[in-house]
Design an enzyme around this catalytic site. Structure first.
Site, PDB file in Angstrom:
ATOM      1  N   ILE A  44      29.993  43.460  39.330  1.00  0.00           N
ATOM      2  CA  ILE A  44      30.149  44.748  39.302  1.00  0.00           C
ATOM      3  C   ILE A  44      29.367  45.612  38.169  1.00  0.00           C
ATOM      4  CG2 ILE A  44      31.870  46.691  39.058  1.00  0.00           C
ATOM      5  CD1 ILE A  44      34.095  44.493  39.828  1.00  0.00           C
ATOM      6  N   CYS A  54      30.198  39.957  35.638  1.00  0.00           N
ATOM      7  CA  CYS A  54      29.623  39.044  36.291  1.00  0.00           C
ATOM      8  C   CYS A  54      30.757  38.564  37.566  1.00  0.00           C
ATOM      9  CB  CYS A  54      29.223  37.869  35.643  1.00  0.00           C
ATOM     10  SG  CYS A  54      27.707  38.057  34.669  1.00  0.00           S
ATOM     11  N   GLU A  56      31.816  35.483  38.200  1.00  0.00           N
ATOM     12  CA  GLU A  56      32.599  34.855  37.652  1.00  0.00           C
ATOM     13  C   GLU A  56      33.811  35.255  37.064  1.00  0.00           C
ATOM     14  OE1 GLU A  56      29.378  34.847  37.372  1.00  0.00           O
ATOM     15  OE2 GLU A  56      28.489  32.974  36.995  1.00  0.00           O
ATOM     16  N   CYS A  89      29.347  33.608  30.836  1.00  0.00           N
ATOM     17  CA  CYS A  89      30.181  33.040  31.784  1.00  0.00           C
ATOM     18  C   CYS A  89      30.635  31.481  31.786  1.00  0.00           C
ATOM     19  CB  CYS A  89      29.879  33.070  33.155  1.00  0.00           C
ATOM     20  SG  CYS A  89      29.872  34.732  33.666  1.00  0.00           S
TER      21      CYS A  89
HETATM   22  N1  THU Z   1      25.113  37.714  37.412  1.00  0.00           N
HETATM   23  C1  THU Z   1      26.612  37.097  37.658  1.00  0.00           C
HETATM   24  O1  THU Z   1      27.169  37.840  38.108  1.00  0.00           O
HETATM   25  N2  THU Z   1      26.650  35.941  37.373  1.00  0.00           N
HETATM   26  C2  THU Z   1      25.730  35.192  36.805  1.00  0.00           C
HETATM   27  O2  THU Z   1      26.166  33.992  36.356  1.00  0.00           O
HETATM   28  C3  THU Z   1      24.373  35.646  36.317  1.00  0.00           C
HETATM   29  C4  THU Z   1      24.205  37.084  36.733  1.00  0.00           C
HETATM   30  C5  THU Z   1      24.934  39.226  37.481  1.00  0.00           C
HETATM   31  C6  THU Z   1      24.999  40.088  36.543  1.00  0.00           C
HETATM   32  C7  THU Z   1      24.126  41.284  37.005  1.00  0.00           C
HETATM   33  O3  THU Z   1      24.942  42.188  37.913  1.00  0.00           O
HETATM   34  C8  THU Z   1      23.035  40.592  37.796  1.00  0.00           C
HETATM   35  O4  THU Z   1      23.773  39.204  38.167  1.00  0.00           O
HETATM   36  C9  THU Z   1      21.694  40.441  37.421  1.00  0.00           C
HETATM   37  O5  THU Z   1      21.931  39.802  35.949  1.00  0.00           O
END
Ligand code: THU
Length: 136
Positions: A44, A54, A56, A89
């Site tokens: 989000i 993230c 996770e 994360c």
């Molecule tokens: N992102 C995640 O949701 N998890 C991860 O482990 C790596 C990155 C998201 C964060 C952001 O919204 C997008 O990916 C680009 O970095």
């Protein structure tokens, strides 16, 4: 394995709800807990970039709010060949994972790789480091 397919399907479905207007990079995460429950999350983003969450983190929030505390497996999915948890994360997962916790990386076609959590964060900071610290 049937449950792994379920974990994949739920992460993939949840990824579709990701709010990622800034990066365009949608991520889904699904956790299987020791109680055989599954919780999922998606990233989000926010106009104030550091406020983004993230996938996770969302899945962990759902797990804790429901009362579960132990991550047996976590699966991440994105439209890339290898999505792994970011450093922040990894620390969040460390709080609730076990020695045998598996991290699956998946793309839109299926699971690409699997690793033991300890291979991703072999020397993380944990509650033990606090309790072992000399008291003032
Ligand atoms: N992102 C995640 O949701 N998890 C991860 O482990 C790596 C990155 C998201 C964060 C952001 O919204 C997008 O990916 C680009 O970095």
């Amino acid at each position: 394995m049937e449950y792994l397919q379920k974990l994949y399907d739920i992460a993939k479905q949840t990824r579709l709800n990701a709010y990622a207007p800034y990066s365009g990079f949608k991520v889904g995460a699904a956790i299987r807990t020791d109680k055989e429950n599954i919780f999922s999350g998606c990233n989000i983003e926010n106009a104030s970039y550091p406020c983004g969450i993230c996938a996770e983190a969302g899945a962990i929030s759902a797990m804790v709010a429901a009362g579960d505390r132990k991550i047996k497996e976590i699966l991440l999915i994105a439209d890339t060949n290898c999505i792994l948890p970011c450093g922040n994360c990894l620390q969040k997962i460390a709080e609730f994972c076990e020695a045998g916790t598996i991290v699956y990386s998946a793309d839109l076609n299926g699971i690409v790789s699997q690793r033991a959590f300890s291979d991703l964060l072999p020397f993380g900071f944990s509650a033990d480091d606090i309790t072992k610290s000399p008291k003032p």
